[in-house]
Design an enzyme around this catalytic site. Sequence first.
Site, mmCIF file in Angstrom:
data_model
loop_
_atom_site.group_PDB
_atom_site.id
_atom_site.type_symbol
_atom_site.label_atom_id
_atom_site.label_comp_id
_atom_site.label_asym_id
_atom_site.label_seq_id
_atom_site.Cartn_x
_atom_site.Cartn_y
_atom_site.Cartn_z
ATOM 1 N N ARG A 180 -65.340 25.264 92.001
ATOM 2 C CA ARG A 180 -66.848 26.547 92.061
ATOM 3 C C ARG A 180 -66.672 27.344 93.417
ATOM 4 O O ARG A 180 -65.596 26.594 94.331
ATOM 5 C CB ARG A 180 -67.816 25.881 92.426
ATOM 6 C CG ARG A 180 -68.586 25.049 90.908
ATOM 7 C CD ARG A 180 -68.089 25.919 89.516
ATOM 8 N NE ARG A 180 -69.285 25.811 88.496
ATOM 9 C CZ ARG A 180 -68.841 25.015 87.430
ATOM 10 N NH1 ARG A 180 -66.856 24.927 87.850
ATOM 11 N NH2 ARG A 180 -68.868 24.639 86.781
ATOM 12 N N ASN A 182 -66.173 19.857 92.939
ATOM 13 C CA ASN A 182 -66.638 19.282 93.237
ATOM 14 C C ASN A 182 -67.225 17.344 93.866
ATOM 15 O O ASN A 182 -67.859 17.364 94.822
ATOM 16 C CB ASN A 182 -67.519 18.434 91.948
ATOM 17 C CG ASN A 182 -68.099 20.598 91.214
ATOM 18 O OD1 ASN A 182 -68.003 20.557 91.856
ATOM 19 N ND2 ASN A 182 -68.595 19.852 89.855
ATOM 20 N N TYR A 241 -76.876 29.261 78.742
ATOM 21 C CA TYR A 241 -76.997 30.551 80.081
ATOM 22 C C TYR A 241 -76.091 31.491 80.677
ATOM 23 O O TYR A 241 -76.869 32.701 80.048
ATOM 24 C CB TYR A 241 -77.051 29.626 81.082
ATOM 25 C CG TYR A 241 -77.176 30.453 82.525
ATOM 26 C CD1 TYR A 241 -77.835 31.293 83.040
ATOM 27 C CD2 TYR A 241 -76.108 30.150 83.301
ATOM 28 C CE1 TYR A 241 -78.100 31.893 83.979
ATOM 29 C CE2 TYR A 241 -75.843 31.267 84.807
ATOM 30 C CZ TYR A 241 -76.750 31.504 84.794
ATOM 31 O OH TYR A 241 -76.870 32.366 86.111
ATOM 32 N N LYS A 259 -76.820 35.783 80.540
ATOM 33 C CA LYS A 259 -76.634 36.409 81.355
ATOM 34 C C LYS A 259 -76.180 37.649 80.920
ATOM 35 O O LYS A 259 -76.285 38.452 80.863
ATOM 36 C CB LYS A 259 -76.071 35.986 82.242
ATOM 37 C CG LYS A 259 -77.056 35.393 82.640
ATOM 38 C CD LYS A 259 -78.289 36.234 83.787
ATOM 39 C CE LYS A 259 -78.120 36.576 85.161
ATOM 40 N NZ LYS A 259 -79.106 37.483 85.584
ATOM 41 N N THR A 298 -73.707 37.202 87.715
ATOM 42 C CA THR A 298 -73.386 35.790 87.658
ATOM 43 C C THR A 298 -71.604 35.081 87.670
ATOM 44 O O THR A 298 -71.150 36.590 86.180
ATOM 45 C CB THR A 298 -73.658 34.771 87.320
ATOM 46 O OG1 THR A 298 -73.434 33.392 86.499
ATOM 47 C CG2 THR A 298 -74.578 34.975 85.286
ATOM 48 N N ASP A 299 -71.064 34.541 88.202
ATOM 49 C CA ASP A 299 -69.746 34.513 87.861
ATOM 50 C C ASP A 299 -69.214 34.057 86.970
ATOM 51 O O ASP A 299 -68.270 34.312 85.795
ATOM 52 C CB ASP A 299 -68.787 34.075 88.960
ATOM 53 C CG ASP A 299 -69.248 32.739 89.047
ATOM 54 O OD1 ASP A 299 -70.598 31.801 87.988
ATOM 55 O OD2 ASP A 299 -68.648 31.995 89.826
ATOM 56 N N GLU A 300 -70.429 33.465 86.228
ATOM 57 C CA GLU A 300 -69.954 32.518 85.060
ATOM 58 C C GLU A 300 -69.675 33.670 83.588
ATOM 59 O O GLU A 300 -69.752 32.281 82.194
ATOM 60 C CB GLU A 300 -71.254 31.723 84.925
ATOM 61 C CG GLU A 300 -71.552 30.869 85.654
ATOM 62 C CD GLU A 300 -72.563 29.506 85.632
ATOM 63 O OE1 GLU A 300 -72.926 29.352 84.188
ATOM 64 O OE2 GLU A 300 -72.833 29.521 86.236
ATOM 65 N N ASN A 312 -71.157 30.514 92.972
ATOM 66 C CA ASN A 312 -72.573 29.850 93.465
ATOM 67 C C ASN A 312 -73.014 30.097 94.293
ATOM 68 O O ASN A 312 -72.160 29.690 95.616
ATOM 69 C CB ASN A 312 -71.758 28.628 93.491
ATOM 70 C CG ASN A 312 -71.656 28.165 91.748
ATOM 71 O OD1 ASN A 312 -70.848 28.087 90.589
ATOM 72 N ND2 ASN A 312 -72.517 26.620 91.069
HETATM 73 P P1 TYD Z 1 -74.769 23.229 89.023
HETATM 74 O O1 TYD Z 1 -75.208 23.401 90.632
HETATM 75 O O2 TYD Z 1 -75.763 23.205 88.290
HETATM 76 O O3 TYD Z 1 -73.988 25.643 89.277
HETATM 77 P P2 TYD Z 1 -73.672 25.598 87.981
HETATM 78 O O4 TYD Z 1 -72.799 24.740 86.788
HETATM 79 O O5 TYD Z 1 -74.154 26.940 87.394
HETATM 80 O O6 TYD Z 1 -71.566 25.931 88.349
HETATM 81 O O7 TYD Z 1 -73.268 22.864 89.414
HETATM 82 C C1 TYD Z 1 -72.600 23.454 90.346
HETATM 83 C C2 TYD Z 1 -71.233 22.036 89.617
HETATM 84 O O8 TYD Z 1 -71.224 20.949 89.956
HETATM 85 C C3 TYD Z 1 -70.616 21.993 88.075
HETATM 86 O O9 TYD Z 1 -69.456 21.786 88.235
HETATM 87 C C4 TYD Z 1 -71.506 20.543 88.158
HETATM 88 C C5 TYD Z 1 -71.541 20.106 88.923
HETATM 89 N N1 TYD Z 1 -72.398 19.240 89.161
HETATM 90 C C6 TYD Z 1 -72.821 18.023 88.744
HETATM 91 O O10 TYD Z 1 -71.379 17.246 89.048
HETATM 92 N N2 TYD Z 1 -73.607 16.259 89.056
HETATM 93 C C7 TYD Z 1 -74.780 17.456 89.442
HETATM 94 O O11 TYD Z 1 -76.216 16.294 89.536
HETATM 95 C C8 TYD Z 1 -75.046 18.926 88.952
HETATM 96 C C9 TYD Z 1 -76.643 19.356 88.786
HETATM 97 C C10 TYD Z 1 -73.978 19.678 88.431
#
Ligand code: TYD
Length: 359
Positions: free
Chosen positions: A237, A272, A173, A177, A148-150, A202
């Site tokens: 993202r 987001n 997490y 990884k 993952t990129d994380e 993502n």
């Molecule tokens: P997510 O889909 O959990 O992927 P990741 O954390 O692995 O990038 O989240 C994507 C982005 O969306 C992340 O910046 C967190 C945000 N997010 C919210 O704002 N609300 C939510 O309910 C969730 C699940 C994520």
Amino acid sequence: MPSSTDSLLHGTWLVTGGCGFIGSEFIRQTIAAYPHVNIVNVDSLSYAASPERLAGVGGVGGVADSPRYKFVKANIAHPQEVQSAFAACGTNGPTAIINFAAESHVDRSLFTGVPFVMANTLGVQVLLEAARPLVQKGSCKRFLQVSTDEVYGDIAPPHRSVETDPIHTSSPYSASKAGGELLVQAFIRSFGFPAIITRCSNNYGPWHWPEKMIPLFITRLMAGKKVPVYGDGLQRRDWIHVEDHAAGILAALLRGRDGEIYNFDGEVEIDNLSLTKKLLALANRDESFIEYVKDRPGHDRRYALDSAKSQRELGWKQKWTLDAGLQQTFNWFVANRSWLDKVLDEKYQQYYAQQYDVR
Ligand code: TYD
């Protein structure tokens, strides 16, 4: 091209986590494109696994009935179960191992990281040890670790992470990884293992489990409910359609160089809030459906990947634009309420309450 490519295309691939969102897409593409490849799908069927993804519900898929497909229920963290899965590949075992099996949701890892370390770190070590004798005798040609990129952590603009950047993790997490990746690197270094690591941004697309942002927001908007945006919603993202990711993994498996890391991204970096507004527009809802909630602890502000190496070396390129992919994904969820009804069960509601109601 590695000399192993031809032999890879005539054998049995062991795919772990094949009932998951990304693994199932990889299996669909493989069965469709490579008529001499058999697949053994090894999945522990934990909460986010869904065999329907391979059964063709909703007009996509339908590989579970193929004579070239076999399912084995097994947990990659258990050596004996892994041995049975290898045996299901035939007397010589798998010709390639593609490891998708993982716990993947950051928010869940903040409740407890134990299942993450089990699957994402210990599971990798168990698989590597099981594969080692087969690699030594030459029957197993490739081990591909889906990462993952994380693992790069928070990236300040305008940099986009390249494969040589350091690992700098933030959540249990991503740390688990990274642990898995480091074990693969150790096998590359110590035993000349023919392994490849892929790191992707993502994902989104049909069949996505509705705990991640895009499917969560779509399903809530479909139900006329508000969507929970963490913090100020300005985290960034880089979104890739799951079909493009699976195609990238296939390209890395068949055309990548041993010991290398390959990034895959969607070439779409978006915050987001802007993404949320696109989803609101698709669902025909206004901004009163946004609910700002307390931020995620340790929330990475920005991920951004540079996939130039994959494009150059593997001949891979993203096909989906974000707008087309979101429309297709939204339409799929609307057309597949029966899968959603099954998935949004009591356990899911408990998770949602634990995660969001007491933030
Ligand atoms: P997510 O889909 O959990 O992927 P990741 O954390 O692995 O990038 O989240 C994507 C982005 O969306 C992340 O910046 C967190 C945000 N997010 C919210 O704002 N609300 C939510 O309910 C969730 C699940 C994520």
